[in-house]
Design a protein around this motif. Structure first.
Motif, mmCIF file in Angstrom:
data_model
loop_
_atom_site.group_PDB
_atom_site.id
_atom_site.type_symbol
_atom_site.label_atom_id
_atom_site.label_comp_id
_atom_site.label_asym_id
_atom_site.label_seq_id
_atom_site.Cartn_x
_atom_site.Cartn_y
_atom_site.Cartn_z
ATOM 1 N N GLN A 218 1.136 -1.170 0.387
ATOM 2 C CA GLN A 218 0.330 0.104 0.286
ATOM 3 C C GLN A 218 0.354 0.895 0.338
ATOM 4 O OE1 GLN A 218 -2.212 -0.908 3.858
ATOM 5 N NE2 GLN A 218 -3.718 -2.061 2.741
ATOM 6 N N LEU A 219 1.795 1.193 0.831
ATOM 7 C CA LEU A 219 2.556 2.493 0.724
ATOM 8 C C LEU A 219 3.677 2.352 -0.070
ATOM 9 C CD1 LEU A 219 4.265 2.063 4.546
ATOM 10 C CD2 LEU A 219 2.391 3.906 3.066
ATOM 11 N N GLY A 220 4.078 0.834 -1.104
ATOM 12 C CA GLY A 220 4.909 1.777 -2.213
ATOM 13 C C GLY A 220 6.134 1.452 -1.548
ATOM 14 N N VAL A 221 6.446 0.322 -0.642
ATOM 15 C CA VAL A 221 7.912 0.504 0.431
ATOM 16 C C VAL A 221 8.093 -1.473 -0.202
ATOM 17 C CG1 VAL A 221 8.831 -0.094 2.498
ATOM 18 C CG2 VAL A 221 7.256 1.947 1.886
ATOM 19 N N PRO A 222 9.891 -2.034 -0.083
ATOM 20 C CA PRO A 222 9.710 -3.207 -0.523
ATOM 21 C C PRO A 222 9.584 -3.606 1.104
ATOM 22 C CG PRO A 222 11.299 -1.429 -1.789
ATOM 23 C CD PRO A 222 10.228 -0.375 -0.570
ATOM 24 N N VAL A 223 9.309 -5.122 1.045
ATOM 25 C CA VAL A 223 10.109 -6.377 1.906
ATOM 26 C C VAL A 223 10.051 -7.101 1.759
ATOM 27 C CG1 VAL A 223 7.366 -7.012 3.465
ATOM 28 C CG2 VAL A 223 7.568 -4.951 2.474
ATOM 29 N N PHE A 224 10.755 -6.933 2.965
ATOM 30 C CA PHE A 224 11.649 -8.843 2.960
ATOM 31 C C PHE A 224 10.099 -9.993 3.867
ATOM 32 C CE2 PHE A 224 13.884 -11.541 5.683
ATOM 33 C CZ PHE A 224 14.427 -12.269 4.706
ATOM 34 N N ALA B 49 17.464 -13.301 9.930
ATOM 35 C CA ALA B 49 17.783 -12.456 10.311
ATOM 36 C C ALA B 49 18.966 -12.345 9.571
ATOM 37 C CB ALA B 49 18.317 -11.824 11.227
ATOM 38 N N LYS B 50 19.457 -13.328 9.648
ATOM 39 C CA LYS B 50 20.974 -13.467 8.141
ATOM 40 C C LYS B 50 20.367 -13.341 6.984
ATOM 41 C CE LYS B 50 23.867 -15.952 11.383
ATOM 42 N NZ LYS B 50 24.419 -17.361 11.338
ATOM 43 N N ALA B 51 19.033 -13.913 6.245
ATOM 44 C CA ALA B 51 18.890 -13.380 5.468
ATOM 45 C C ALA B 51 18.305 -12.197 4.616
ATOM 46 C CB ALA B 51 17.610 -14.184 5.000
ATOM 47 N N LYS C 124 21.562 -5.626 1.679
ATOM 48 C CA LYS C 124 22.322 -5.535 0.849
ATOM 49 C C LYS C 124 21.802 -5.138 -0.737
ATOM 50 C CE LYS C 124 26.251 -7.485 3.919
ATOM 51 N NZ LYS C 124 27.521 -8.449 3.530
ATOM 52 N N ALA C 125 21.401 -6.317 -0.818
ATOM 53 C CA ALA C 125 20.956 -5.752 -2.637
ATOM 54 C C ALA C 125 19.744 -4.684 -2.539
ATOM 55 C CB ALA C 125 20.210 -7.571 -2.854
ATOM 56 N N GLN C 126 19.640 -4.362 -1.662
ATOM 57 C CA GLN C 126 18.638 -3.339 -2.157
ATOM 58 C C GLN C 126 19.042 -1.693 -2.185
ATOM 59 O OE1 GLN C 126 15.075 -3.176 -2.410
ATOM 60 N NE2 GLN C 126 14.945 -5.210 -2.347
ATOM 61 N N GLY D 46 19.153 2.781 2.308
ATOM 62 C CA GLY D 46 17.349 2.939 2.686
ATOM 63 C C GLY D 46 18.045 2.963 4.358
ATOM 64 N N VAL D 47 16.794 2.723 5.037
ATOM 65 C CA VAL D 47 16.299 2.979 5.708
ATOM 66 C C VAL D 47 15.761 1.669 6.624
ATOM 67 C CG1 VAL D 47 15.790 4.168 8.250
ATOM 68 C CG2 VAL D 47 16.340 5.526 6.235
ATOM 69 N N ALA D 48 16.143 0.742 7.177
ATOM 70 C CA ALA D 48 15.640 -0.878 6.974
ATOM 71 C C ALA D 48 15.232 -0.762 8.704
ATOM 72 C CB ALA D 48 17.043 -1.396 7.182
ATOM 73 N N ILE D 49 13.617 -0.808 8.640
ATOM 74 C CA ILE D 49 13.069 -1.571 9.908
ATOM 75 C C ILE D 49 12.457 -2.615 9.776
ATOM 76 C CG2 ILE D 49 10.176 -0.963 11.400
ATOM 77 C CD1 ILE D 49 11.007 1.384 8.732
ATOM 78 N N PHE D 50 13.237 -3.531 11.266
ATOM 79 C CA PHE D 50 12.576 -4.538 11.254
ATOM 80 C C PHE D 50 11.836 -5.229 11.971
ATOM 81 C CE2 PHE D 50 17.139 -4.253 9.759
ATOM 82 C CZ PHE D 50 17.954 -5.449 9.470
ATOM 83 N N ASP D 51 10.859 -5.552 11.967
ATOM 84 C CA ASP D 51 9.964 -6.139 12.798
ATOM 85 C C ASP D 51 9.729 -7.941 13.196
ATOM 86 O OD1 ASP D 51 6.784 -6.041 13.832
ATOM 87 O OD2 ASP D 51 6.458 -7.461 12.414
#
Length: 476
Positions: free
Chosen positions: A150-156, A169-171, A177-179, A182-187
């Motif tokens: 909905q936000l147009g934000v990439p998701v792992f 977490a390692k994956a 790195k491939a992205q 950016g500011v990474a947000i870990f849920d």
């Protein structure tokens, strides 16, 4: 937000009105009431005791200035101590590696808050990235993917069937790195209760991620459990800040004061609703003002400057000054109102105005927003000529407009009466020019005088609750 605490504090301060001097005898009862108000708001016992003791020590024997009452002086002392407890404003750290670890118990709203934070970062011109590490809660990963979409934000998303948070977490870091930047947000995953397994997992994940921010997402209704939750998370993973959620639905909110005081960590954001944009940056002084029903005019003006187009506002102001007002203008005003109330409804808007805490409880935001939609439907069912020349709307036209909008004729009659009332108000006060000036920083909020016209119609019957002496509502 804090409505119950605000009301009880107001009653406590009333006991000091009319006194010539603040003494130990006339302040004792008020301090006991304040202590009970804090405890009932789920503020930790020790935090409440220390706050009351400090205020009492400073207040007893203080000379009352001629221009203020003892009650006002106590409010000032209490406000200053409250600000100290709430701490200083602390911006989100976006230093490299720009990684934010979201932690907390189940049900606190970590996943939704992660998306809200991504939305906020996007508005700041940053590139947020969402990484799902909650491997236990059903559909948690899918929820984050939907919100990210909905936000147009990439998701792992971890590999299907992954159950090891360390491997996930390692994956996630490899994906990061491939992205690129950016500011990474870990849920991360939560639990219903704190246990050693959860804390051990969090420690391992934190060691791998090496975040620049570790935020504890906490439900404002956590209650007396707030202190133990905050302490254990802080000892385990070393939190750097707090995000308090669900403040819109909890009248107590004492967990905010307790967690801030116990951990010594700053509150960085507040979740004030379910919508993705309902995340506010925390300002201690402004929060203290809200708790004491002093309003938060600065935030209101900032929101107005962000949401309202200056050229549009000035153009409307010119029309008001020339005594022109039609349904096109009314529709434009309503849309301005929608923008201003998008973060917390009409109740949230009133909560930012001094002395309005009681009034916001009298205005049903859901009803007001529903009536606003109905009104918009009626106006959009009019022809361009009818919008610009309301006087031509006769009985036959009313019937046709209502059929097009799917609304009863009674609502159309009420709308025409409300329109005439607003037209007279605009003509007499030149209100939109005042609004434009205030919104753009030209004259503050004090000169804006009549949100009552629109809200009165929305609330039913065109009447508003009686205002405190000297209090004026803004006009939109």
């Amino acid at each position: 937000m804090f409505s119950s605490l605000t009301e009880k504090l107001e009653l406590a301060f009333k006991k000091l009105r009319g006194q010539a001097k603040i003494s130990e005898s006339n302040v004792a009862d008020a301090m006991e009431d304040i202590r009970m108000a804090l405890l009932e708001a789920d503020v930790d016992f020790k935090v409440a005791k220390d706050l009351v003791t400090t205020v009492k020590t400073q207040a007893v024997g203080a000379e009352v200035l001629r221009t203020v009452s003892p009650g006002q002086q106590i409010v000032k002392i209490f406000h200053d101590e409250l600000v100290k407890i709430l701490g200083e404003a602390a911006p989100l750290s976006l230093d490299p590696p720009q990684r934010i670890l979201m932690t907390g118990l189940n049900g606190a709203g970590k996943t939704t808050t992660s998306a809200k934070l991504a939305n906020w970062l996007k508005k700041q011109g940053k590139r947020p990235l969402l990484l799902a590490l909650d491997l236990y809660r059903p559909a948690a990963i899918q929820q984050l993917q939907v919100l990210g979409g909905q936000l147009g934000v990439p998701v792992f998303a971890p590999a299907a069937g992954e159950t090891d948070p360390v491997k996930a977490a390692k994956a996630a870091l490899e994906w990061l790195k491939a992205q690129g930047s950016g500011v990474a947000i870990f849920d991360t995953a939560g639990r219903q209760d704190l246990d050693e397994e959860l804390l051990a997992e969090l420690k391992k994940v934190r060691e791998i991620v090496q975040p620049s921010e570790t935020l504890l997402v906490a439900d404002a209704a956590t209650g007396q459990q707030a202190v133990s939750v905050a302490q254990k998370f802080n000892e385990a993973v070393g939190i750097t800040g707090l995000i308090m959620t669900k403040l819109d639905g909890d009248a107590r909110g004492g967990a905010l004061l307790s967690m801030r005081q116990v951990t010594g960590r700053p509150v960085k954001f507040l979740g004030v609703g379910e919508k993705i944009e309902q995340l506010e940056v925390f300002h201690p002084d402004r929060m203290a003002q809200r708790i004491l029903d002093m309003g938060d005019v600065v935030s209101l003006v900032e929101k107005a400057a962000e949401e309202i187009d200056e050229k549009e506002a000035m153009k409307m102001a010119e029309r008001m000054q020339s005594n022109k007002f039609d349904f096109n203008d009314m529709l434009a005003q309503m849309r301005m109102m929608k923008k201003l109330t998008s973060g917390g409804g009409i109740g949230g808007l009133l909560g930012m105005l001094p002395g309005m805490s009681k009034m916001k409880d009298m205005v049903n935001s859901d009803d007001a927003e529903r009536k606003m939609k109905h009104t918009e439907a009626l106006i959009l069912s009019m022809t361009p000529k009818e919008r610009s020349r309301p006087e031509i709307i006769n009985g036959q036209r009313r019937k046709r407009i209502c059929q097009g909008a799917g609304r009863p004729v009674m609502e159309m009659n009420q709308l025409l009466k409300q329109f005439e009332m607003m037209k007279k108000m605009m003509k007499n006060q030149g209100a939109m020019m005042q609004m434009a000036s205030a919104m753009m920083g030209g004259g503050g909020m004090g000169g804006m005088g009549g949100l009552g016209g629109l809200l009165g119609g929305l609330g039913g019957g065109g009447k508003m609750p009686k205002l405190p002496p000297g209090m004026k509502l803004p006009k939109f």
